[in-house]
Design a protein around this motif. Structure first.
Motif, PDB file in Angstrom:
ATOM      1  N   LEU A  56      39.558  44.549  37.990  1.00 20.44           N
ATOM      2  CA  LEU A  56      38.880  43.332  37.564  1.00 20.44           C
ATOM      3  C   LEU A  56      39.768  42.167  37.514  1.00 20.44           C
ATOM      4  O   LEU A  56      39.172  41.458  38.208  1.00 20.44           O
ATOM      5  CB  LEU A  56      37.641  43.791  37.314  1.00 20.44           C
ATOM      6  N   LEU A  77      39.061  38.778  40.575  1.00 17.36           N
ATOM      7  CA  LEU A  77      38.950  37.199  39.899  1.00 17.36           C
ATOM      8  C   LEU A  77      40.055  36.468  39.924  1.00 17.36           C
ATOM      9  O   LEU A  77      39.122  34.990  40.558  1.00 17.36           O
ATOM     10  CB  LEU A  77      38.825  37.557  38.156  1.00 17.36           C
ATOM     11  N   ALA A  86      39.414  35.422  44.359  1.00 15.96           N
ATOM     12  CA  ALA A  86      38.396  34.762  44.166  1.00 15.96           C
ATOM     13  C   ALA A  86      38.674  33.807  43.735  1.00 15.96           C
ATOM     14  O   ALA A  86      38.056  32.909  44.719  1.00 15.96           O
ATOM     15  CB  ALA A  86      37.163  35.500  43.735  1.00 15.96           C
ATOM     16  N   LEU A 126      34.904  40.503  45.366  1.00 15.30           N
ATOM     17  CA  LEU A 126      34.655  40.544  43.530  1.00 15.30           C
ATOM     18  C   LEU A 126      34.733  42.269  43.513  1.00 15.30           C
ATOM     19  O   LEU A 126      34.940  42.851  42.667  1.00 15.30           O
ATOM     20  CB  LEU A 126      33.679  40.132  42.955  1.00 15.30           C
TER      21      LEU A 126
END
Length: 247
Positions: free
Chosen positions: A152, A156, A159, A169
């Motif tokens: 994760l 992030l 992105a 994501l």
């Protein structure tokens, strides 16, 4: 006359808690050292983010020790997993300064290097647990959750950098979507058999996200890596869901 057998090790008890806390404290100091290495130029907000993330990991891990850890000592295996969690928290530091990795290639390479180290340590904790006889449900779950947080965090960062759209994501949230689905359909929470394919897909997923953060990797290559990784991840989760549904 046969020698007396050693008694089985007692489970983790309140008397063992000071030793557990000492290990966690030592790893917390290691984490602060890493934060100082990566986050010193990004201000107090960046450091606070890393410290808060690592503290949350400590709290959650500590809360589940009593219920799921049957051994009297944590061992090096769980220390390695905790070190990986510390690395992930440091890797998250640039999230507090959007765009910094694009303008500071040196910092981007530092993040890539720390992420590669965290990935290289994956699997070592399990090997150490088996070697020391410290295998537990706690250790297995701890490793999985650190991997999920790792993915994760990387998603992030990718992105945020803009090389890939926000759909990247999905590489970081599919695991959490699966867990949320288990709250609605409890059969999804049933134990899954060991799978080398599942582990390989996880490694490919994280390695691809790390590669996307490397300065030389452009948007076209990053999009291709993200799409291929997402396809593999959807296949892996789909296969597990189908296996659970049949049972």
């Amino acid at each position: 006359m046969e020698p007396a057998r050693e008694p089985a090790p007692p489970p983790l008890t309140p008397g063992n808690v000071p030793g557990v806390l000492a290990v966690f404290l030592a790893l917390g100091l290691v984490h602060l050292a890493f934060v100082g290495l990566v986050g010193h130029r990004l201000g107090g907000g960046a450091v606070a983010l890393a410290v808060a993330m690592f503290a949350a990991v400590l709290i959650v891990a500590g809360a589940s020790l009593r219920a799921h850890y049957p051994h009297p000592r944590l061992g090096l295996c769980n220390a390695v997993t905790q070190l990986r969690a510390a690395l992930v928290a440091v890797i998250a530091v640039p999230l507090a300064a959007p765009g910094v990795l694009e303008v500071e290639p040196g910092l981007a390479w530092s993040v890539v290097s720390l992420a590669a180290l965290a990935l290289a340590l994956d699997g070592l904790d399990g090997w150490l647990a088996r070697r020391a006889g410290l295998v537990s449900d706690f250790g297995a779950r701890f490793d999985i959750e650190v991997d999920a947080l790792f993915a994760l965090t990387l998603a992030l960062l990718v992105a945020q950098g803009g090389k890939v759209g926000l759909w990247v994501l999905a590489l970081g949230v599919l695991r959490y979507a699966f867990v949320a689905g288990a709250r609605i359909w409890p059969w999804l929470a049933a134990p899954l058999p060991e799978s080398r394919a599942r582990k390989l897909v996880c490694v490919i997923q994280i390695a691809s996200l790390i590669a996307m953060l490397a300065p030389p990797v452009g948007g076209g290559v990053a999009v291709s890596l993200a799409a291929a990784s997402l396809a593999l991840l959807i296949w892996s989760f789909g296969r597990d869901v189908a296996w659970l549904a049949r049972r």
